[in-house]
Design a protein around this motif. Structure first.
Motif, PDB file in Angstrom:
ATOM      1  N   THR A 177       0.809  -1.230   0.000  1.00 52.67           N
ATOM      2  CA  THR A 177       0.000   0.000   0.000  1.00 52.67           C
ATOM      3  C   THR A 177       0.840   1.278   0.000  1.00 52.67           C
ATOM      4  O   THR A 177       0.327   2.348   0.287  1.00 52.67           O
ATOM      5  CB  THR A 177      -0.987   0.034   1.189  1.00 52.67           C
ATOM      6  OG1 THR A 177      -0.240   0.219   2.415  1.00 52.67           O
ATOM      7  CG2 THR A 177      -1.813  -1.233   1.270  1.00 52.67           C
ATOM      8  N   SER A 178       2.115   1.176  -0.309  1.00 49.90           N
ATOM      9  CA  SER A 178       2.957   2.378  -0.309  1.00 49.90           C
ATOM     10  C   SER A 178       2.672   3.246  -1.535  1.00 49.90           C
ATOM     11  O   SER A 178       2.488   2.734  -2.641  1.00 49.90           O
ATOM     12  CB  SER A 178       4.438   1.996  -0.316  1.00 49.90           C
ATOM     13  OG  SER A 178       5.243   3.143  -0.499  1.00 49.90           O
ATOM     14  N   PRO A 179       2.657   4.573  -1.350  1.00 48.19           N
ATOM     15  CA  PRO A 179       2.433   5.475  -2.494  1.00 48.19           C
ATOM     16  C   PRO A 179       3.719   5.771  -3.266  1.00 48.19           C
ATOM     17  O   PRO A 179       3.681   6.458  -4.291  1.00 48.19           O
ATOM     18  CB  PRO A 179       1.918   6.749  -1.815  1.00 48.19           C
ATOM     19  CG  PRO A 179       2.616   6.759  -0.491  1.00 48.19           C
ATOM     20  CD  PRO A 179       2.705   5.303  -0.077  1.00 48.19           C
ATOM     21  N   ARG A 180       4.848   5.270  -2.790  1.00 47.14           N
ATOM     22  CA  ARG A 180       6.125   5.615  -3.419  1.00 47.14           C
ATOM     23  C   ARG A 180       6.285   4.918  -4.763  1.00 47.14           C
ATOM     24  O   ARG A 180       6.138   3.710  -4.875  1.00 47.14           O
ATOM     25  CB  ARG A 180       7.294   5.266  -2.499  1.00 47.14           C
ATOM     26  CG  ARG A 180       7.304   6.081  -1.216  1.00 47.14           C
ATOM     27  CD  ARG A 180       8.586   5.873  -0.438  1.00 47.14           C
ATOM     28  NE  ARG A 180       8.573   6.673   0.767  1.00 47.14           N
ATOM     29  CZ  ARG A 180       8.365   6.203   1.994  1.00 47.14           C
ATOM     30  NH1 ARG A 180       8.172   4.914   2.168  1.00 47.14           N
ATOM     31  NH2 ARG A 180       8.366   7.002   3.030  1.00 47.14           N
ATOM     32  N   LEU A 181       6.595   5.726  -5.786  1.00 45.18           N
ATOM     33  CA  LEU A 181       6.821   5.212  -7.127  1.00 45.18           C
ATOM     34  C   LEU A 181       7.928   6.019  -7.790  1.00 45.18           C
ATOM     35  O   LEU A 181       8.196   7.164  -7.416  1.00 45.18           O
ATOM     36  CB  LEU A 181       5.554   5.332  -7.978  1.00 45.18           C
ATOM     37  CG  LEU A 181       4.457   4.284  -7.796  1.00 45.18           C
ATOM     38  CD1 LEU A 181       3.235   4.685  -8.614  1.00 45.18           C
ATOM     39  CD2 LEU A 181       4.935   2.906  -8.227  1.00 45.18           C
ATOM     40  N   LEU A 182       8.548   5.417  -8.772  1.00 46.72           N
ATOM     41  CA  LEU A 182       9.487   6.143  -9.616  1.00 46.72           C
ATOM     42  C   LEU A 182       8.722   6.715 -10.802  1.00 46.72           C
ATOM     43  O   LEU A 182       7.820   6.067 -11.341  1.00 46.72           O
ATOM     44  CB  LEU A 182      10.591   5.209 -10.099  1.00 46.72           C
ATOM     45  CG  LEU A 182      11.496   4.638  -9.005  1.00 46.72           C
ATOM     46  CD1 LEU A 182      12.398   3.553  -9.576  1.00 46.72           C
ATOM     47  CD2 LEU A 182      12.323   5.738  -8.373  1.00 46.72           C
TER      48      LEU A 182
END
Length: 222
Positions: A179-184
């Motif tokens: 569920t992490s919002p972190r993206l490249l």
């Protein structure tokens, strides 16, 4: 009378100084991250993968990184990653080949608070969750549509597992957390071959981390 007034003033000033100093004394030491040994470190990984949001995968057989950690630190930044490299060529869809060139520094961060679990992780000696920030890399290659160059920027989740007691087997596992919002973010696309490249990406890889003075760093938070 004047002498008595001066004495009372001096006593009042001393009392005020004690009162001002008392809150910090009561508060005690500030919570901080401890890394031992601190200083320079290197990380080496086997296969790493960059996967875009439409399913294209660029795979590099090996990768490495280097940096410097400070201790103690309040966080969230635990270390600076000053070098990162990926073997060339890396392979992509339909037998394509790619080169990944990193632009550093990046930062290694711990989630504060709650980013450290004593006894957690692979070796049972502590696990730190966090992220790598400030990522920037240029990817160059050729897809079935032709040449392509694009930039990858952003943040990725990571978790550091402390080594076994006295060991050199501390590992930094880089992978999306649940569920992490972190993206490249993929941008600055140049070339017809970029037509099949998506807009975002995830990165996965596991690095064995060793300090320059020997052994893997042990990270704790208290």
């Amino acid at each position: 009378m004047l002498k008595k007034t001066r004495m009372l003033a001096a006593v009042g000033a001393a009392a005020a100084a004690v009162a001002l100093a008392t809150p910090s004394a009561i508060a005690g030491p500030t919570a901080a991250w401890t890394i031992a040994p601190a200083g320079a470190f290197t990380g080496t990984a086997g296969v790493t993968t960059l996967t875009d949001n439409v399913g294209n995968v660029i795979q590099c057989a090996t990768a490495s990184a280097s940096g410097t950690a400070s201790s103690p630190v309040a966080g969230p930044v635990l270390a600076q990653i000053t070098g990162a490299s990926f073997n060339a060529p890396c392979t992509g869809p339909f037998g394509s080949t790619w080169t990944v060139t990193a632009t550093t520094p990046w930062t290694l961060n711990g989630n504060t608070p709650g980013g450290y679990a004593a006894g957690g992780g692979t070796n049972g000696t502590g696990k730190t969750t966090g992220w790598i920030g400030g990522i920037s890399a240029t990817v160059t290659g050729s897809s079935v549509l032709g040449p392509c160059t694009f930039k990858v920027t952003g943040t990725v989740d990571g978790a550091y597992n402390n080594p076994s007691a006295g060991g050199a087997n501390g590992t930094l596992a880089v992978a999306p957390a649940a569920t992490s919002p972190r993206l490249l973010t993929i941008g600055s696309k140049v070339g017809g071959g970029c037509g099949i490249v998506g807009a975002t990406a995830t990165f996965k890889g596991t690095y064995n981390v060793v300090a320059a003075v020997g052994g893997s760093p042990v990270i704790s938070y208290s």
